[in-house]
Design a protein around this motif. Structure first.
Motif, short mmCIF file in Angstrom:
data_model
loop_
_atom_site.label_atom_id
_atom_site.label_comp_id
_atom_site.label_asym_id
_atom_site.label_seq_id
_atom_site.Cartn_x
_atom_site.Cartn_y
_atom_site.Cartn_z
N TYR A 64 -23.22 61.06 -17.19
CA TYR A 64 -23.57 60.68 -15.82
C TYR A 64 -25.08 60.55 -15.67
N LEU A 65 -25.52 59.60 -14.84
CA LEU A 65 -26.88 59.67 -14.33
C LEU A 65 -26.96 60.89 -13.42
N GLU A 66 -28.07 61.60 -13.49
CA GLU A 66 -28.19 62.86 -12.75
C GLU A 66 -27.93 62.69 -11.26
N GLU A 67 -28.49 61.60 -10.66
CA GLU A 67 -28.35 61.43 -9.22
C GLU A 67 -26.90 61.15 -8.81
N ILE A 68 -26.13 60.48 -9.70
CA ILE A 68 -24.73 60.21 -9.39
C ILE A 68 -23.91 61.49 -9.49
N TYR A 69 -24.17 62.26 -10.54
CA TYR A 69 -23.47 63.53 -10.74
C TYR A 69 -23.70 64.46 -9.56
N GLU A 70 -24.95 64.58 -9.15
CA GLU A 70 -25.29 65.46 -8.03
C GLU A 70 -24.69 64.95 -6.72
N LEU A 104 -29.36 61.29 -25.96
CA LEU A 104 -28.66 61.61 -24.71
C LEU A 104 -28.73 63.12 -24.44
N CYS A 105 -28.62 63.91 -25.49
CA CYS A 105 -28.74 65.37 -25.32
C CYS A 105 -30.15 65.75 -24.86
N GLU A 106 -31.15 65.05 -25.39
CA GLU A 106 -32.53 65.29 -24.93
C GLU A 106 -32.67 64.95 -23.45
N LEU A 107 -32.11 63.83 -23.05
CA LEU A 107 -32.16 63.43 -21.65
C LEU A 107 -31.43 64.43 -20.76
N ASN A 108 -30.36 65.01 -21.30
CA ASN A 108 -29.65 66.05 -20.57
C ASN A 108 -30.54 67.28 -20.39
N GLY A 109 -31.27 67.64 -21.44
CA GLY A 109 -32.20 68.77 -21.36
C GLY A 109 -33.34 68.52 -20.39
N GLU A 110 -33.70 67.24 -20.22
CA GLU A 110 -34.76 66.87 -19.28
C GLU A 110 -34.22 66.67 -17.87
N MET A 111 -32.90 66.94 -17.67
CA MET A 111 -32.23 66.85 -16.37
C MET A 111 -32.27 65.44 -15.80
N ILE A 135 -29.87 63.17 -17.10
CA ILE A 135 -28.45 62.85 -17.13
C ILE A 135 -27.66 64.15 -17.22
N GLU A 136 -26.36 64.04 -16.96
CA GLU A 136 -25.46 65.17 -17.13
C GLU A 136 -24.39 64.78 -18.14
N ILE A 137 -24.03 65.73 -19.00
CA ILE A 137 -22.97 65.49 -19.98
C ILE A 137 -21.87 66.51 -19.74
N VAL A 138 -20.68 66.03 -19.46
CA VAL A 138 -19.53 66.89 -19.27
C VAL A 138 -18.44 66.39 -20.21
N GLY A 139 -18.23 67.12 -21.30
CA GLY A 139 -17.28 66.64 -22.30
C GLY A 139 -17.74 65.33 -22.89
#
Length: 740
Positions: A284-290, A267-274, A276-280
């Motif tokens: 989140y899926l990136e498109e939902i977060y945005e 999940l952290c790798e996916l966050n680095g690849e933008m 997903i987003e991780i907040v605490g």
């Protein structure tokens, strides 16, 4: 070879960006007995292609189909280019549009020099072209590169289809990666599920397992994580997830335990690849977060803009009341004024509280206060709703054109994008959106991006209804944030003597049921045991028909499809009530279902080409046997409010009987008469918002049938599926960080 036609591709009638082609072919040969008569004739074909060239010969593999509008076509499922082998064929190929700058004279010179194996010799060594008189190195390079790319693309398409991808997906993959296709698939075949929305993880994963391809297991798990996050987000309506539910879903899908520590690392790798987003502890899926942040940002900008000032508002409102012989109550006046002066406002209320009346007043006063001519209004005002039925109802009730949000934003179904967006905004100055409770986070984000910066936005809805199918609880979060002016209408205008529907809706909403077992002029509760519901529904529907109601305006609805009192079973019973067999009505048996002329049917999928969408209700106008149709196939023609659509056997799966539909499918619609069974068998689907939504679909008559205890339980049950959303928190936080 089986099921092929071979011939010369003459010309295209239509080409889309994703490789879909409608074209004409002159048939030279076929192994399909029924198509022998087409040899030396031109036929229409459809299919997905890569670099198909006019005047070339091809093998098309597929089947005959009859399009309800366009007649006979050959549907291509795969194809092969007929490689030219004789002198004339090679000259014709080299002269085609594929080879820029090669005319007939040069093509003939190449073949005379290199012989009938010219194409193979060029691919073996481009220097063979230098044997051709007057051939330059630059021209030789161009011919070689064109031929190499053509061969490479064809081989790659064949390879992808042999792996198990259908032609459409093979084209999507090749057109995305071009010459890098082989390298990317070898490195990480799961990458296509990230880059190409139409190709899912299960589809790729099944190919990997079936072909026993060697892949990095972490790449597989990472792709599975993304897939399961999307599945959970859209299944539950959440905008964020937690680690445990993601990990459990991945383990369940893969069929073995995966260390949650590994899941967290990926999940952290996916966050680095933008991706997903991780907040605490929120994922989140990136498109939902945005989308959530974009909505908050746009709302903040609207709230910061200066409000409109209309000094003559009160005078003009009084004149309008006098002209229309109407008196607006204080809440309605407040709603009208805030809609005209604020840049964004929410108007909410249950049935019968005058929302439609307010929309009419807003439109008329906007014209007067801004000195527009009536014919200019459609250029500056847009009325929108999330579904076709809701927009039609909005238009009918306001006498002003209304549209679906997708049509307003000019949705392209092929690439799933909107032509109206932040780079190409709509010119409307005032937007009124109805049924906002049905709008999810992503659609709201797209809508806001498509509006001009100085837009005035009026959001109308009833957040006590069911939430959107997609992620989020948009209307509820917007209201509870207390950032936007909200006018809640509570006066029941539909209330007449011996009327109860609006009052019952209020009682359900406030969880304060009165004497709901007493019969009123517009309401009846018929208590009966679950085993008697079926017969009682049939009996009561017959009585409603006997009272002169049009069966097209009577709607039975229930929460569930399965079971004795489920939708599937009751549809069979109600067909004989609303549309019994007759010698004057043609019938057609499809599986275990009998379709009959005058049947009410429900559309199950979107068919944009025919302007028919999931949830539309129509009436079977005619059923024609294959023996009398031009297509040679059975045909069902359905009338969707004046839009006639003809279905052939391959389309029959797209419809089902609509005498009874789900409450979810009814949202956005109203019916003169609603009949709704209620039983403990529905218990897992009995909750307040569902019952409230069903009750509020009735305009003139509401009939509940079943177990009163089950109805009471459902109203008491306010714990519908909880959605994890972050829009409310983001709105509140933004007001703290950016006070104004």
């Amino acid at each position: 070879m089986e099921n092929f036609v071979m011939g010369n591709y003459r010309q295209s009638i239509f080409k889309s960006d994703n490789g879909y082609v409608i074209g004409l072919m002159k048939v030279k040969d076929t192994d399909i007995e029924s198509m022998k008569d087409y040899i030396n004739k031109t036929i229409t074909f459809t299919g997905y292609f890569h670099e198909i060239n006019e005047q070339e010969n091809y093998y098309f593999f597929g089947k005959e189909v009859i399009h309800p509008k366009y007649g006979f076509q050959f549907q291509v499922e795969s194809y092969e280019r007929v490689k030219p082998e004789d002198k004339d064929g090679i000259v014709e190929f080299l002269c085609s549009d594929l080879f820029k700058g090669v005319g007939e004279k040069l093509a003939l010179s190449i073949v005379n020099t290199l012989g009938e194996s010219a194409l193979d010799r060029i691919l073996e060594d481009k220097n063979n072209l230098l044997l051709v008189p007057k051939m330059t190195m630059k021209k030789a390079d161009t011919i070689y590169e064109t031929l190499s790319k053509y061969e490479e693309s064809h081989k790659m398409i064949v390879y992808l289809t042999e792996l198990g991808f259908i032609m459409r997906d093979a084209l999507l993959i090749y057109n995305t990666y071009k010459g890098n296709t082989a390298m990317i698939l070898e490195h990480n075949i799961y990458r296509v599920t990230d880059d190409i929305e139409e190709i899912t993880f299960p589809k790729v994963d099944s190919i990997v397992r079936r072909k026993e391809l060697t892949v990095d297991n972490d790449l597989r798990i990472k792709a599975c994580i993304l897939y399961m996050m999307r599945e959970l987000t859209y299944k539950n309506g959440d905008t964020y997830l937690n680690l445990s539910e993601i990990g459990e879903a991945v383990c369940n899908y893969l069929g073995y335990d995966v260390d949650f520590q590994l899941v967290q690392e990926l999940l952290c790798e996916l966050n680095g690849e933008m991706k997903i987003e991780i907040v605490g502890e929120k994922y989140y899926l990136e498109e939902i977060y945005e989308a959530e942040y974009a909505i908050v940002d746009r709302i903040n900008r609207l709230l910061k803009r200066k409000k409109k000032v209309y000094k003559s508002f009160q005078d003009e409102l009084s004149k309008l009341e006098e002209k229309n012989d109407i008196h607006y109550n204080d809440k309605q006046k407040e709603a009208i004024e805030k809609a005209l002066k604020n840049n964004i406002v929410i108007i909410t209320g249950g049935p019968g509280t005058g929302k439609t009346t307010i929309i009419q007043a807003i439109v008329e006063l906007y014209r007067i206060l801004n000195d527009y001519k009536p014919k200019e209004l459609t250029e500056v005002i847009s009325l929108l709703a999330p579904t076709g039925r809701a927009s039609k109802r909005m238009s009918e009730s306001t006498s002003f054109p209304a549209s679906t949000i997708h049509r307003f934003l000019k949705w392209n179904k092929e690439n799933n994008k909107f032509a109206v967006n932040e780079y190409n905004t709509d010119p409307s100055k005032l937007i009124i959106v109805d049924e906002v409770s049905m709008i999810d986070i992503l659609l709201m984000d797209s809508l806001l991006k498509g509006l001009r910066e100085d837009i005035q936005l009026v959001l109308v809805g009833d957040y006590n209804q069911l939430p959107s199918v997609g992620p989020g609880m948009l209307l509820k979060d917007l209201i509870e944030s207390r950032r936007i002016d909200v006018v809640e209408l509570d006066y029941l205008y539909r209330q007449k003597e011996d009327s109860y529907i609006p009052e019952l809706a209020r009682e359900i909403r406030e969880n304060d049921l009165g004497d709901f077992l007493s019969t009123k002029g517009d309401y009846t509760f018929l208590p009966c045991a679950a085993g008697s519901i079926r017969d009682n529904i049939a009996s009561i529907c017959k009585q409603v028909l006997d009272h002169g109601y049009d069966y097209r305006k009577i709607q039975v609805m229930a929460p569930m499809y399965a079971g004795m009192n489920g939708i599937d079973n009751l549809n069979k019973v109600l067909q004989d009530v609303f549309n019994p067999p007759s010698k004057t009505k043609n019938e057609l048996k499809v599986g275990d279902v009998i379709f009959r002329e005058n049947d009410k049917v429900l559309q199950l999928v979107n068919m944009p080409d025919d302007n028919v969408f999931n949830g539309d209700i129509g009436i079977i106008l005619s059923i024609r046997n294959a023996s009398v149709t031009k297509s040679g196939k059975n045909e069902i023609t359905i009338d969707f409010d004046g839009n006639l659509v003809t279905y052939v056997p391959k389309d029959f799966v797209n419809i089902k009987h609509g005498f009874i539909i789900s409450i979810h499918k009814s949202q956005g619609s109203e019916f003169d008469v609603v009949v709704m069974p209620v039983t403990h068998a529905y218990q897992r689907m009995l909750y307040r918002k569902l019952i409230y939504t069903g009750v509020t679909r009735a305009k003139k008559k509401l009939i509940l049938i079943g177990e009163s205890e089950a109805f009471y339980y459902g109203v008491q049950n306010g714990q519908e599926s909880f959605r994890k959303t972050d829009l409310l928190e983001k709105l509140v936080d933004s007001s703290i960080n950016n006070p104004f």
